[in-house]
Scaffold this active site. Structure first.
Site, PDB file in Angstrom:
ATOM      1  N   ASP C  78       0.865  -1.176   0.000  1.00  0.00           N
ATOM      2  CA  ASP C  78       0.000   0.000   0.000  1.00  0.00           C
ATOM      3  C   ASP C  78       0.908   1.235   0.000  1.00  0.00           C
ATOM      4  O   ASP C  78       1.446   1.604   1.034  1.00  0.00           O
ATOM      5  CB  ASP C  78      -0.881  -0.040   1.245  1.00  0.00           C
ATOM      6  CG  ASP C  78      -1.981   0.982   1.190  1.00  0.00           C
ATOM      7  OD1 ASP C  78      -2.067   1.717   0.210  1.00  0.00           O
ATOM      8  OD2 ASP C  78      -2.768   1.030   2.152  1.00  0.00           O
ATOM      9  N   TRP C 103       6.949  -3.752   7.140  1.00  0.00           N
ATOM     10  CA  TRP C 103       6.013  -4.826   7.388  1.00  0.00           C
ATOM     11  C   TRP C 103       6.078  -5.828   6.274  1.00  0.00           C
ATOM     12  O   TRP C 103       6.610  -5.548   5.207  1.00  0.00           O
ATOM     13  CB  TRP C 103       4.627  -4.309   7.705  1.00  0.00           C
ATOM     14  CG  TRP C 103       3.783  -3.821   6.573  1.00  0.00           C
ATOM     15  CD1 TRP C 103       4.055  -2.807   5.732  1.00  0.00           C
ATOM     16  CD2 TRP C 103       2.504  -4.331   6.205  1.00  0.00           C
ATOM     17  NE1 TRP C 103       3.027  -2.624   4.862  1.00  0.00           N
ATOM     18  CE2 TRP C 103       2.056  -3.541   5.118  1.00  0.00           C
ATOM     19  CE3 TRP C 103       1.690  -5.359   6.678  1.00  0.00           C
ATOM     20  CZ2 TRP C 103       0.823  -3.764   4.504  1.00  0.00           C
ATOM     21  CZ3 TRP C 103       0.464  -5.571   6.068  1.00  0.00           C
ATOM     22  CH2 TRP C 103       0.034  -4.779   5.000  1.00  0.00           C
ATOM     23  N   ASP C 122       9.908   0.909   3.015  1.00  0.00           N
ATOM     24  CA  ASP C 122       9.754   2.240   2.449  1.00  0.00           C
ATOM     25  C   ASP C 122      11.129   2.819   2.155  1.00  0.00           C
ATOM     26  O   ASP C 122      12.115   2.506   2.838  1.00  0.00           O
ATOM     27  CB  ASP C 122       9.019   3.156   3.426  1.00  0.00           C
ATOM     28  CG  ASP C 122       7.536   2.832   3.507  1.00  0.00           C
ATOM     29  OD1 ASP C 122       7.048   2.062   2.670  1.00  0.00           O
ATOM     30  OD2 ASP C 122       6.865   3.358   4.411  1.00  0.00           O
ATOM     31  N   TRP C 154       5.914   4.386   7.512  1.00  0.00           N
ATOM     32  CA  TRP C 154       6.967   3.469   7.972  1.00  0.00           C
ATOM     33  C   TRP C 154       8.367   4.076   7.866  1.00  0.00           C
ATOM     34  O   TRP C 154       9.361   3.400   8.123  1.00  0.00           O
ATOM     35  CB  TRP C 154       6.847   2.117   7.254  1.00  0.00           C
ATOM     36  CG  TRP C 154       5.756   1.291   7.865  1.00  0.00           C
ATOM     37  CD1 TRP C 154       4.483   1.140   7.387  1.00  0.00           C
ATOM     38  CD2 TRP C 154       5.808   0.556   9.088  1.00  0.00           C
ATOM     39  NE1 TRP C 154       3.742   0.348   8.242  1.00  0.00           N
ATOM     40  CE2 TRP C 154       4.531  -0.019   9.294  1.00  0.00           C
ATOM     41  CE3 TRP C 154       6.812   0.325  10.046  1.00  0.00           C
ATOM     42  CZ2 TRP C 154       4.225  -0.816  10.405  1.00  0.00           C
ATOM     43  CZ3 TRP C 154       6.513  -0.467  11.146  1.00  0.00           C
ATOM     44  CH2 TRP C 154       5.226  -1.022  11.321  1.00  0.00           C
ATOM     45  N   TYR C 163       8.447  10.082   3.459  1.00  0.00           N
ATOM     46  CA  TYR C 163       8.165   8.860   2.732  1.00  0.00           C
ATOM     47  C   TYR C 163       8.297   9.129   1.239  1.00  0.00           C
ATOM     48  O   TYR C 163       7.708  10.079   0.730  1.00  0.00           O
ATOM     49  CB  TYR C 163       6.758   8.362   3.053  1.00  0.00           C
ATOM     50  CG  TYR C 163       6.280   7.321   2.070  1.00  0.00           C
ATOM     51  CD1 TYR C 163       6.841   6.052   2.052  1.00  0.00           C
ATOM     52  CD2 TYR C 163       5.299   7.611   1.136  1.00  0.00           C
ATOM     53  CE1 TYR C 163       6.439   5.100   1.135  1.00  0.00           C
ATOM     54  CE2 TYR C 163       4.875   6.667   0.216  1.00  0.00           C
ATOM     55  CZ  TYR C 163       5.452   5.403   0.217  1.00  0.00           C
ATOM     56  OH  TYR C 163       5.052   4.474  -0.704  1.00  0.00           O
ATOM     57  N   THR C 166       7.850   2.660  -2.024  1.00  0.00           N
ATOM     58  CA  THR C 166       7.961   1.371  -1.351  1.00  0.00           C
ATOM     59  C   THR C 166       8.533   0.313  -2.289  1.00  0.00           C
ATOM     60  O   THR C 166       8.113   0.220  -3.445  1.00  0.00           O
ATOM     61  CB  THR C 166       6.568   0.916  -0.846  1.00  0.00           C
ATOM     62  OG1 THR C 166       6.030   1.937  -0.004  1.00  0.00           O
ATOM     63  CG2 THR C 166       6.651  -0.386  -0.054  1.00  0.00           C
TER      64      THR C 166
END
Lengths: 179, 383, 179, 383
Positions: C78, C103, C122, C154, C163, C166
């Site tokens: 996500d 995660w 990330d 994250w 951020y 990812t």
């Protein structure tokens, strides 16, 4: 702030009329006045013309709607309307402050037929409102004519440089000469 | 860091998420951070002011052939970027407020390594940089790369001079009524700036970078009747500008005072009648080797239309002062051209956030259009 | 980062299969595997089915296209794909750094039929990439299960909290039990 | 500042732009800054994380009747906002980086005057606030308004306690494996938080605000099989939550340990078969006076659909545990209800950025939908 470009088309404007070059105001460059739209008498027998009239009527209404880009005082405004952000036509929204520097346009008031000098003060501080963005470039010039330049943040001289929205305050009537 | 297991620290506990043997076909990855690949002549640098959050403006680096984004540089609050002459660094004129939109305003020049995109240096300068749309000429280096010139506005206009070699602020030079920085390529001790009275001001510097001499050119344009766009296309010591009403004006900035050539019209009488005018934020690009300029043109132009997107892109032979090509405009407001052989022309649309690429070896040939790129970009530089 | 929601619909997925609750991995919540789409034999006489087959073929291709949300490793991702931002499937773009916390999801590789543990790290620092946003919420839980929570940044534990995008790195194969 | 003339300072010169006498009908304006008008029960506070520029998040204040935006508050980097019990202040848990996205991270609670929207105080706290979507429960005050509780994540979970009266940080309380803050209304010396093991943890504080006692409730939900949404609807000491699969769970947080009532299903067997489930970021709202809850429901729900926008809004009689109404969902992901008589229900769609208003005096009656509001809002509070 004066920096929205090409987001909104310029509509319903007649040719620019300039202020006398000899006056101090001339330093601000060519100013524009709003448009007087002539409403046709409604021909009830013609649907097409009725629709055109409706559109014209709608356009006319917007010239007196201070949340619409077409509002008469916004003829040289480029930014977010404070009227959509918790302010009014001459009041900044809560928590912001009036910009210390500004630029000025000349707009035609369709209600009394007179031209007014309009000060486009930015309201500064906090976040950018990002609502009701309007853009007009008539009379705009590059930064070598800073007073009519619109690609710049007019909150630059405030303690907070954040731009929130723009008001359009009447600061006088304009002496008009044919351009 | 990750080789078969992940350490996840949360809630005070360390959880070994995976320590399995790999039995599949896909090998375990090693996490790395890339550098930029060697640059092609078509690498693009697109400056985005991000109007609705201009504290967080950015530069996008795009491969001009694939149109893949290959990196970003943070530009801070309404930052302006330029490349050093050797393309090894990206220099950014910007500011930071200690608490985002309040607190102390810190003015500085950020120096980014153009390969690793890591911050190499931060040079403190007066917090006066122009909080305005990115345009070429808001920050430029001298031809030798030593001095960096940054456009200020308080709104009084001035230019900050930074010595990149010494890594320090040198001086602030008042440039009242003038705007944007133009640097010659044959000499490194001066810059010129365009003035509202229709002239150029040239400021000659001493060895330290301080103002030594100021000379104005003869008046060569009229900001009321036919203003010049400040974004010009450079070839050596010459800048070629276009005007709101469609004239071309080439100015040489190598001397103690700038010298303008006679202007010539882009449009024929019939074109003028149809209202064809230049428009946009970066309306003209130049390909030196073939002596051509490329101009973003819109029809039905009038007072106030000077930022309208292009309906067509017109190509002109600069020496012959003659239109030699016209191509669809792809709503362009920003035009750029690559250097050297096999030139490409890039046309960015601020409204549509799209980037169009043309092969410009001969006639302009549209190759592709992709997007969206950026939120509100107004400047495009090519490697 | 794991916080895009409802921007993209979840497509072409079969029912969730969970990892054994007794393993440490179970703490990460229910993991999903990608989909094996069965391609129909092309019936050239039926246009409708041919189109359906084309769509299925196209969907299948995307499972091996690491710039598409449907790429097999992204089954629990996500955020913005680093492959659209100057990175690769396991490399951060220039100038960023790998997140210190992360995660993990379990994705089915349609090419070898195996399930892999994927670390969604990330890339942190600089501006947000804001390209190729993908969103899957299967196995997502509120912040009381932080390891599978996706409404949070994250990059929170890095020196720069920004951020950027990812990556989806293979960190092992997953022992699978029927859910 | 402006009364017939404007002073414009630029290029070192002062230009008097206009000093004309007014001869028209429109009087000269005095430029002012507004305060917010007295609040109606329908004033709305919409929290926008602004994903693509989350250093610059914001709170929009909207009049829930006209749907006009009446003000904004800057939330800093992924800030979370709550109102004080008397509605005189807006408290924000946030952080600032000294150089936007690098430098020092300054953690603080900003205190905004809810009438002038001016910053009243900045209280320094450890820079640990949860950088996450705005949800109710990321920051809350005790019932008496004295203590403020802020959710941290490093990613280890903890709660920062601030004494608003003393104007200072008090302590940080570790809350491993638990998330979000729930405060009772009958007592002011405690908060509860929801834990991944299916319990609530209640932390009792001493007079200074430091942790005195910690008690866990009995296990009342299963985060694997049927997780609870953390955004609950409050009535006095009770919070009503919904679960991913559609159960309602009311929890009392007034005691030393929280006490949960027996869960009950929102959906009939037929509804379950059609996959009707709650969804969104703030899926449930409560109108205390009429004893109703309003839930954002989507069909064809499955694992992973728990943030899907609403296809319908369902109303339930909380005491009777019975559905009493259903209305179109307007893509809602965030539901809120006004207090007192003549209630309205507000349904915000994160995807569409629209706000829909329903008269909720009897059956839900859609009044209007307007937008766009915000870039990525996930929390809506009512005056």
């Amino acid at each position: 702030m004066q920096w929205f470009d090409n987001f909104f088309e310029t509509r319903s404007r007649r040719a620019a009329q300039s202020i006398s070059r000899r006056s101090a105001v001339a330093r601000l460059g060519k100013m524009l006045v709003g448009t007087a739209i002539l409403l046709p008498v409604l021909p009830f027998d013609r649907v097409g013309r009725a629709i055109a009239a409706e559109k014209a009527a709608k356009a006319k209404d917007k010239r007196n709607d201070d949340t619409a880009c077409e509002y008469w005082r916004y003829c040289a405004l480029d930014g977010f309307l404070c009227t959509c952000c918790g302010g009014t036509i001459s009041s900044c929204p809560p928590g912001t402050e009036v910009s210390k520097v500004t630029w000025v346009g000349t707009c035609h008031n369709p209600n009394d037929g007179k031209d007014y000098l309009i000060s486009y003060n930015d309201c500064c501080g906090g976040v950018t409102c990002n609502r009701c963005g309007c853009n007009f470039n008539e009379g705009e010039r590059p930064g070598y004519r800073m007073g009519v330049h619109n690609d710049i943040n007019w909150c630059m001289a405030n303690s907070s440089n954040s731009y929130h929205c723009t008001v359009a305050a009447v600061v006088g009537t304009a002496e008009k000469t044919k351009g | 860091m990750l080789a078969g297991k992940i350490r996840k620290i949360f809630a005070g506990a360390i959880i070994v998420a995976a320590s399995c043997h790999v039995q599949g076909e896909v090998p375990i990855d090693k996490l790395t951070v890339l550098n930029l690949p060697p640059a092609s002549p078509y690498r693009l640098y697109l400056s985005d002011m991000v109007i609705s959050h201009f504290v967080d403006s950015k530069l996008m680096i795009i491969d001009g052939e694939s149109l893949n984004v290959i990196g970003h540089v943070a530009l801070g609050m309404t930052g302006h970027a330029t490349l050093t002459p050797d393309r090894s660094e990206i220099l950014v004129s910007t500011a930071y407020m200690t608490k985002l939109n309040r607190g102390e305003r810190i003015g500085q020049m950020d120096v980014w390594d153009a390969t690793t995109l890591k911050l190499k240096a931060e040079i403190n300068v007066p917090p006066k940089h122009s909080q305005s749309f990115p345009y070429r000429g808001k920050i430029r280096t001298s031809a030798d790369g030593r001095m960096v010139f940054m456009q200020n506005s308080t709104p009084a206009s001035s230019v900050t001079v930074v010595d990149r070699v010494a890594g320090k602020f040198v001086t602030e030079i008042a440039t009242p009524g003038c705007w944007m920085i133009y640097v010659p390529q044959s000499v490194s001790d001066r810059f010129s700036t365009m003035c509202g009275d229709g002239t150029m001001l040239t400021v000659k510097l001493d060895a330290e970078g301080k103002a030594l001499e100021r000379k104005k050119s003869a008046k060569f344009f009229d900001a009321d009747d036919d203003a010049l766009f400040t974004s010009g296309a450079q070839a050596d010591d010459n800048y070629t500008f276009v005007s709101f009403k469609g004239n071309v004006q080439t100015v040489n900035v190598a001397g103690d005072a700038a010298v303008a050539e006679a202007p010539w019209p882009l449009a024929t009488a019939a074109d003028v009648k149809a209202g064809w005018r230049p428009g946009g934020y970066q309306p003209v690009a130049l390909h030196e080797k073939s002596g051509r300029i490329f101009v973003a043109m819109h029809a039905k132009g009038k007072e106030g239309s000077h930022k309208n997107p292009a309906k067509e892109i017109w190509a002109f032979d600069l020496a012959g002062k003659k239109r030699i090509d016209r191509a669809p405009g792809h709503h362009a407001t920003v035009i750029a051209a690559s250097r050297g052989d096999a030139p490409k022309v890039f046309a960015y649309s601020t409204d549509k956030s799209t980037l169009s690429v043309f092969n410009a070896t001969g006639k302009l040939k549209h190759l592709k259009t992709a997007g969206p790129f950026a939120e509100f970009a107004t400047q495009l530089d090519v490697q």
